[in-house]
Design a protein around this motif. Structure first.
Motif, PDB file in Angstrom:
ATOM      1  N   MET A 187       0.827  -1.206   0.000  1.00 47.27           N
ATOM      2  CA  MET A 187       0.000   0.000   0.000  1.00 47.27           C
ATOM      3  C   MET A 187       0.862   1.257   0.000  1.00 47.27           C
ATOM      4  SD  MET A 187      -3.134  -0.810   2.614  1.00 47.27           S
ATOM      5  CE  MET A 187      -3.441   0.953   2.710  1.00 47.27           C
ATOM      6  N   LEU A 188       0.444   2.240  -0.787  1.00 49.77           N
ATOM      7  CA  LEU A 188       1.108   3.535  -0.846  1.00 49.77           C
ATOM      8  C   LEU A 188       0.180   4.616  -0.278  1.00 49.77           C
ATOM      9  CD1 LEU A 188       2.588   3.436  -4.478  1.00 49.77           C
ATOM     10  CD2 LEU A 188       3.618   2.584  -2.372  1.00 49.77           C
ATOM     11  N   TYR A 189       0.784   5.707   0.184  1.00 48.21           N
ATOM     12  CA  TYR A 189      -0.034   6.836   0.627  1.00 48.21           C
ATOM     13  C   TYR A 189      -0.866   7.388  -0.525  1.00 48.21           C
ATOM     14  CZ  TYR A 189       2.423   7.061   5.098  1.00 48.21           C
ATOM     15  OH  TYR A 189       2.912   6.782   6.339  1.00 48.21           O
ATOM     16  N   GLY A 190      -0.380   7.222  -1.754  1.00 48.42           N
ATOM     17  CA  GLY A 190      -1.130   7.678  -2.912  1.00 48.42           C
ATOM     18  C   GLY A 190      -2.400   6.900  -3.160  1.00 48.42           C
ATOM     19  N   HIS A 191      -2.562   5.731  -2.503  1.00 43.89           N
ATOM     20  CA  HIS A 191      -3.779   4.930  -2.655  1.00 43.89           C
ATOM     21  C   HIS A 191      -4.877   5.366  -1.689  1.00 43.89           C
ATOM     22  CE1 HIS A 191      -0.941   1.490  -4.126  1.00 43.89           C
ATOM     23  NE2 HIS A 191      -1.196   2.364  -5.081  1.00 43.89           N
ATOM     24  N   LEU A 192      -4.590   6.339  -0.814  1.00 46.21           N
ATOM     25  CA  LEU A 192      -5.514   6.714   0.252  1.00 46.21           C
ATOM     26  C   LEU A 192      -6.143   8.076  -0.028  1.00 46.21           C
ATOM     27  CD1 LEU A 192      -3.242   5.778   3.307  1.00 46.21           C
ATOM     28  CD2 LEU A 192      -4.712   4.275   1.965  1.00 46.21           C
ATOM     29  N   LEU A 193      -7.397   8.224   0.362  1.00 47.68           N
ATOM     30  CA  LEU A 193      -8.114   9.486   0.189  1.00 47.68           C
ATOM     31  C   LEU A 193      -9.284   9.517   1.172  1.00 47.68           C
ATOM     32  CD1 LEU A 193      -8.290  12.063  -1.625  1.00 47.68           C
ATOM     33  CD2 LEU A 193      -9.973  10.819  -2.995  1.00 47.68           C
ATOM     34  N   TRP A 194      -9.534  10.703   1.763  1.00 44.87           N
ATOM     35  CA  TRP A 194     -10.664  10.839   2.690  1.00 44.87           C
ATOM     36  C   TRP A 194     -11.885  11.320   1.927  1.00 44.87           C
ATOM     37  CZ3 TRP A 194     -10.947   9.204   7.621  1.00 44.87           C
ATOM     38  CH2 TRP A 194     -12.111   9.523   8.321  1.00 44.87           C
ATOM     39  N   LYS A 195     -13.040  10.656   2.140  1.00 49.69           N
ATOM     40  CA  LYS A 195     -14.284  11.026   1.481  1.00 49.69           C
ATOM     41  C   LYS A 195     -15.412  10.932   2.494  1.00 49.69           C
ATOM     42  CE  LYS A 195     -17.103   9.971  -2.597  1.00 49.69           C
ATOM     43  NZ  LYS A 195     -17.258   9.069  -3.777  1.00 49.69           N
ATOM     44  N   GLU A 196     -16.082  12.044   2.747  1.00 50.42           N
ATOM     45  CA  GLU A 196     -17.158  12.144   3.737  1.00 50.42           C
ATOM     46  C   GLU A 196     -16.673  11.681   5.106  1.00 50.42           C
ATOM     47  OE1 GLU A 196     -19.516  13.846   3.043  1.00 50.42           O
ATOM     48  OE2 GLU A 196     -19.688  13.818   0.878  1.00 50.42           O
ATOM     49  N   ASP A 197     -17.130  10.514   5.592  1.00 57.81           N
ATOM     50  CA  ASP A 197     -16.764  10.061   6.937  1.00 57.81           C
ATOM     51  C   ASP A 197     -15.913   8.803   6.908  1.00 57.81           C
ATOM     52  OD1 ASP A 197     -18.774   8.473   5.946  1.00 57.81           O
ATOM     53  OD2 ASP A 197     -19.809   8.216   7.858  1.00 57.81           O
ATOM     54  N   ALA A 198     -15.219   8.536   5.800  1.00 56.37           N
ATOM     55  CA  ALA A 198     -14.456   7.295   5.679  1.00 56.37           C
ATOM     56  C   ALA A 198     -13.150   7.541   4.944  1.00 56.37           C
ATOM     57  CB  ALA A 198     -15.276   6.233   4.940  1.00 56.37           C
ATOM     58  N   LEU A 199     -12.174   6.693   5.246  1.00 55.51           N
ATOM     59  CA  LEU A 199     -10.918   6.656   4.508  1.00 55.51           C
ATOM     60  C   LEU A 199     -11.094   5.691   3.337  1.00 55.51           C
ATOM     61  CD1 LEU A 199      -7.863   7.477   4.454  1.00 55.51           C
ATOM     62  CD2 LEU A 199      -7.421   5.372   5.718  1.00 55.51           C
ATOM     63  N   VAL A 200     -10.925   6.166   2.122  1.00 58.65           N
ATOM     64  CA  VAL A 200     -11.128   5.361   0.927  1.00 58.65           C
ATOM     65  C   VAL A 200      -9.768   4.847   0.443  1.00 58.65           C
ATOM     66  CG1 VAL A 200     -12.013   5.307  -1.429  1.00 58.65           C
ATOM     67  CG2 VAL A 200     -13.164   6.688   0.312  1.00 58.65           C
ATOM     68  N   VAL A 201      -9.674   3.532   0.244  1.00 57.77           N
ATOM     69  CA  VAL A 201      -8.441   2.890  -0.212  1.00 57.77           C
ATOM     70  C   VAL A 201      -8.714   2.257  -1.572  1.00 57.77           C
ATOM     71  CG1 VAL A 201      -6.659   1.192   0.320  1.00 57.77           C
ATOM     72  CG2 VAL A 201      -7.802   2.419   2.179  1.00 57.77           C
ATOM     73  N   MET A 202      -7.876   2.579  -2.551  1.00 59.95           N
ATOM     74  CA  MET A 202      -8.037   2.046  -3.904  1.00 59.95           C
ATOM     75  C   MET A 202      -6.716   1.424  -4.331  1.00 59.95           C
ATOM     76  SD  MET A 202     -10.240   5.170  -5.640  1.00 59.95           S
ATOM     77  CE  MET A 202     -10.649   4.204  -7.094  1.00 59.95           C
ATOM     78  N   LEU A 203      -6.684   0.083  -4.376  1.00 65.06           N
ATOM     79  CA  LEU A 203      -5.482  -0.645  -4.767  1.00 65.06           C
ATOM     80  C   LEU A 203      -5.586  -1.018  -6.239  1.00 65.06           C
ATOM     81  CD1 LEU A 203      -5.173  -2.968  -1.640  1.00 65.06           C
ATOM     82  CD2 LEU A 203      -4.061  -0.783  -2.059  1.00 65.06           C
ATOM     83  N   PRO A 204      -4.662  -0.557  -7.076  1.00 66.82           N
ATOM     84  CA  PRO A 204      -4.797  -0.771  -8.527  1.00 66.82           C
ATOM     85  C   PRO A 204      -4.498  -2.192  -8.976  1.00 66.82           C
ATOM     86  CG  PRO A 204      -2.757   0.385  -8.045  1.00 66.82           C
ATOM     87  CD  PRO A 204      -3.500   0.282  -6.746  1.00 66.82           C
ATOM     88  N   LYS A 205      -3.895  -3.024  -8.092  1.00 65.19           N
ATOM     89  CA  LYS A 205      -3.491  -4.365  -8.502  1.00 65.19           C
ATOM     90  C   LYS A 205      -3.853  -5.365  -7.422  1.00 65.19           C
ATOM     91  CE  LYS A 205       0.614  -7.047  -9.859  1.00 65.19           C
ATOM     92  NZ  LYS A 205       2.078  -7.005 -10.042  1.00 65.19           N
ATOM     93  N   SER A 206      -4.316  -6.530  -7.845  1.00 66.98           N
ATOM     94  CA  SER A 206      -4.635  -7.608  -6.914  1.00 66.98           C
ATOM     95  C   SER A 206      -4.410  -8.939  -7.616  1.00 66.98           C
ATOM     96  CB  SER A 206      -6.091  -7.500  -6.426  1.00 66.98           C
ATOM     97  OG  SER A 206      -6.992  -7.715  -7.498  1.00 66.98           O
ATOM     98  N   LYS A 207      -4.649 -10.022  -6.905  1.00 66.22           N
ATOM     99  CA  LYS A 207      -4.438 -11.345  -7.487  1.00 66.22           C
ATOM    100  C   LYS A 207      -5.349 -11.585  -8.681  1.00 66.22           C
ATOM    101  CE  LYS A 207      -4.332 -16.259  -6.230  1.00 66.22           C
ATOM    102  NZ  LYS A 207      -4.514 -17.243  -5.135  1.00 66.22           N
TER     103      LYS A 207
END
Length: 763
Positions: A187-207
């Motif tokens: 995970m990178l800090y660039g994958h994180l973003l705050w939206k409304e009342d939650a921390l949104v995590v978007m990982l561009p790659k997975s299995k």
């Protein structure tokens, strides 16, 4: 171009898969070199060398059987002079995949019947393993077991009790995101973003999205105010406060194999007596739980709530990024509403209670001057390269401020967190706490998301319930207010007489006397005695005119139980120059201010390291140094953070992992500097014993004289007037001892024991 083409072709497979294939190739090479195979298949060799192009399907099936049998029967040697153990169905499948990839790379056509016969062989292996499980020869469960919610909650609390904030955040993110551990570590800090009342995590790659062709899943992570040990936003705030910077490509968990680091931390906790006991109650052993158990446990916990109104199975599968088949993948798409409900459920909020939908503690105005100053001071280095995280860090900071009493109660007393600028700046925690909004169901700052209909109904019912409960109290309050008003206007039978006024005044005087008595200083607390000068006229200007009473009746500059914090190098540098609420800047302390020999030794370590760091900063960042320490300048945590980021790469040592230099403590760096000096100048270690007294005396003398001149200019007039009242304090007595040592000749060969333990020579 050819090199780049080869590189791109090699990326067809994941790096981890390539390493696994190479391991299976080495096993196959050992097999074909055995005499048994040479005698059975002489046609596959030319001049004693095995030819891959002559591999037959029969020969490869015999290799798979040797792997299945293992031991001396299998006959495949290992590196230790023995034989490889028997393997299961998964390893046999990898043997086949590795062989096919090797044939492709070497341009050799595979035997025409290889796929069909290996497929039939694998079916037989699966049936054999099933029969052996039925008879009890093999373990009935395949792979690691899931970690249930109770065990997850206990492990999270144990990580905090041990002070392992890295493992705590790694565990909470892996659980809440339904991640594989390998995805969490990347995970990178660039994958994180705050939206409304939650921390949104978007990982561009997975299995299931190796090529990154699919749209990343936006996973919502929520706070849990009622269970701070399970709150990932709080854990993220603590981790970010301790992060020196966003180095190593902006990784949240910088360093090498952080997945293995987390696995070792998990084993350490489970191998404790209480851990073994909890596992035994579940019918498990330590070997049954691994990093993948967290992902299994989280998905099982989410799906177990379906009967009670929990999230849908489709929303859970989409968050976990499992494949659903071609039709399902085409028509069932990720939506924020479904994932938000999964996120609230995963964090452990009570989904049958109204406060399932409460907002987390948050600042009424995240851009308020006090909040902005705290963000720049506490996260300056991180925000310098990750400015998009400002809102996320503001909400994470709110969690740390709100749960500060919890953190002080569960973390070790000398945890590095308590040496950060959030805890050391006087009054900062209290000022930020006054800006918080707590237990809100609505706010102008954020919108509540992820609420199912039944929670909204529960909140309405709770509002009605509170109105009914408060009705009698409100009636009594109204009656009391009416009675007080009647008394004030003289209609309640009370006359304003002289006797009445005297009674009221006497009562007020008693209350004032009681309040003044409570404000008197008590033994053990900072007194109001102004700070006297140290030995040789060494005054310490701290802006704090307080001393601390020590058990022998004398006064000390620091509390008697004072311990230099085991702080990371960046936090230590801030304490060195800026100090904290209770202690002046550490650079102003001298050895005779320390309460015991151990702390005097540690102070010497601090002085050596910080002198080295100051020298690097002056050489590499002269402009910043002038802004911080030039004439009329004022040093700030932000300036220190900028200089630290510019020079920290020079504090790297051979045979020490270089990507985590910011996590090493001051004492560790001091020891590494000593080793480096001995390596560069072996003669220095041989002469240290005979010259330690002389160098100590000279260093102390020069330090004393320079400190005396600078300190005396800033000691307040109040301290001068009242210094006679503390003539029996410890600081003057230790000063006399230090002066006697300075007056001794430099040729003295027998050092004083106390001064030898406080050698402050700069390396």
């Amino acid at each position: 171009h050819d090199a780049y083409t080869a590189q791109i072709e090699s990326m067809r497979l994941a790096e981890r898969t390539q390493e696994r294939y190479k391991t299976h190739w080495r096993v196959f090479d050992r097999y074909v070199q055995t005499e048994r195979v040479r005698e059975a298949h002489p046609e596959a060799y030319e001049n004693g060398v095995f030819q891959l192009s002559r591999l037959s399907t029969e020969m490869f099936l015999r290799f798979l059987s040797a792997r299945r049998l293992g031991g001396e029967v299998g006959g495949i040697p290992d590196d230790k002079g023995g034989f490889l153990k028997a393997v299961g169905l998964k390893s046999v499948g990898l043997d086949k995949s590795a062989l096919v990839e090797r044939l492709r790379q070497e341009g050799v056509a595979k035997p025409h019947d290889l796929d069909a016969r290996v497929k039939e062989y694998m079916r037989g292996v699966a049936r054999e393993d099933s029969n052996r499980r039925q008879t009890g020869e093999l373990r009935s469960r395949v792979g690691k077991d899931e970690m249930d919610f109770a065990l997850y909650r206990w492990v999270a609390s144990r990580f905090l009790e041990e002070g392992d904030t890295f493992a705590h955040l790694f565990l909470l993110l892996t659980w809440n995101l339904l991640n594989r551990a390998v995805n969490t570590k990347e995970m990178l800090y660039g994958h994180l973003l705050w939206k409304e009342d939650a921390l949104v995590v978007m990982l561009p790659k997975s299995k299931t999205n190796q090529a990154g062709t699919q749209r990343p899943v936006a996973k919502h992570v929520y706070a849990n105010p009622g269970a701070p040990a399970l709150c990932p936003i709080l854990a993220f705030g603590v981790h970010s406060l301790l992060a020196s910077s966003a180095g190593d490509r902006g990784k949240v968990f910088p360093g090498g194999d952080q997945q293995n680091r987390f696995s070792k931390a998990l084993d350490r906790v489970l191998l404790s007596d209480e851990g073994r006991s909890r596992l035994a109650a579940l019918g498990l052993t330590v070997a049954d739980i691994g990093t993948h158990s967290v992902r299994k446990g989280a998905s099982s916990y989410l799906l177990s709530g379906m009967a009670g109104g929990g999230p849908s199975v489709i929303a859970v599968l989409l968050r976990g990024e499992w494949t659903l088949g071609s039709v399902s993948d085409r028509y069932w798409k990720h939506q924020d509403a479904g994932d938000q409900y999964v996120g609230r459920f995963a964090v452990g909020l009570p989904f049958r209670e109204p406060h399932f939908g409460h907002l987390p503690p948050h600042f009424a105005d995240p851009s308020a001057p006090a909040v902005s100053a705290a963000l720049d001071d506490c996260f300056g280095s991180l925000l310098g390269s990750q400015s998009h995280l400002r809102l996320a860090l503001a909400h994470a900071l709110a969690q740390v401020v709100h749960h500060a009493p919890f953190l002080r109660g569960i973390l070790p007393a000398h945890h590095p967190l308590f040496s950060t600028r959030l805890f050391t700046v006087p009054g900062r925690l209290a000022a930020l706490a006054d800006l918080l909004l707590v237990e809100r169901t609505s706010s102008e700052v954020m919108i509540v998301t992820g609420l199912p209909p039944h929670i909204i109904y529960l909140q309405k019912v709770e509002e009605i319930r509170q109105l009914l409960l408060n009705a009698p109290e409100q009636s009594e309050t109204l009656a009391s207010e009416i009675g007080e008003h009647l008394q004030r206007i003289g209609l309640a039978g009370t006359s304003v007489t002289t006797e009445y006024l005297n009674t009221r005044l006497d009562s007020l005087a008693d209350r004032m006397e009681s309040m003044l008595r409570e404000r008197e200083p008590t033994p053990g607390s900072p007194s109001s005695v102004p700070l006297p000068s140290g030995g040789g006229g060494e005054g310490i200007s701290t802006g704090r005119s307080m001393l601390y009473e020590w058990p022998d009746g004398t006064a000390g500059v620091v509390p008697y139980e004072f311990v230099l914090p085991s702080a990371p190098i960046r936090v230590g540098w801030e304490l060195w120059h800026l100090g904290s609420e209770a202690v002046p800047p550490i650079k102003q302390l001298r050895s005779f201010h320390m309460p015991n020999p151990t702390q005097r030794k540690y102070l010497s370590n601090w002085r050596n390291v910080m002198s080295h760091l100051d020298t690097l900063a002056q050489q590499d960042t002269p402009d910043l140094w002038q802004q911080a320490f030039g004439e009329g300048a004022q040093v700030t945590a932000r300036l220190l953070g900028d200089m630290y980021s510019a020079v920290i790469h020079k504090l790297r040592f051979r045979n020490v992992y270089q990507e985590r230099e910011g996590e090493r403590t001051v004492n560790t760096v001091a020891e590494l500097l000593r080793k480096r000096k001995r390596a560069l100048d072996p003669s220095s270690s041989a002469t240290t014993t005979t010259t330690s007294t002389t160098s100590t005396t000279s260093t102390t003398s020069s330090s004393s004289s320079s400190s005396s001149s600078s300190s005396s200019a800033v000691v307040t007039a109040t301290a001068t007037v009242t210094s006679a009242t503390v003539s029996s304090t410890r600081a003057p007595r230790r000063s006399s001892r230090a002066n006697r040592l300075r007056s001794q000749p430099r040729t003295q060969t027998t050092p004083q024991p106390q001064r030898q333990r406080t050698n402050e020579d700069v390396m």
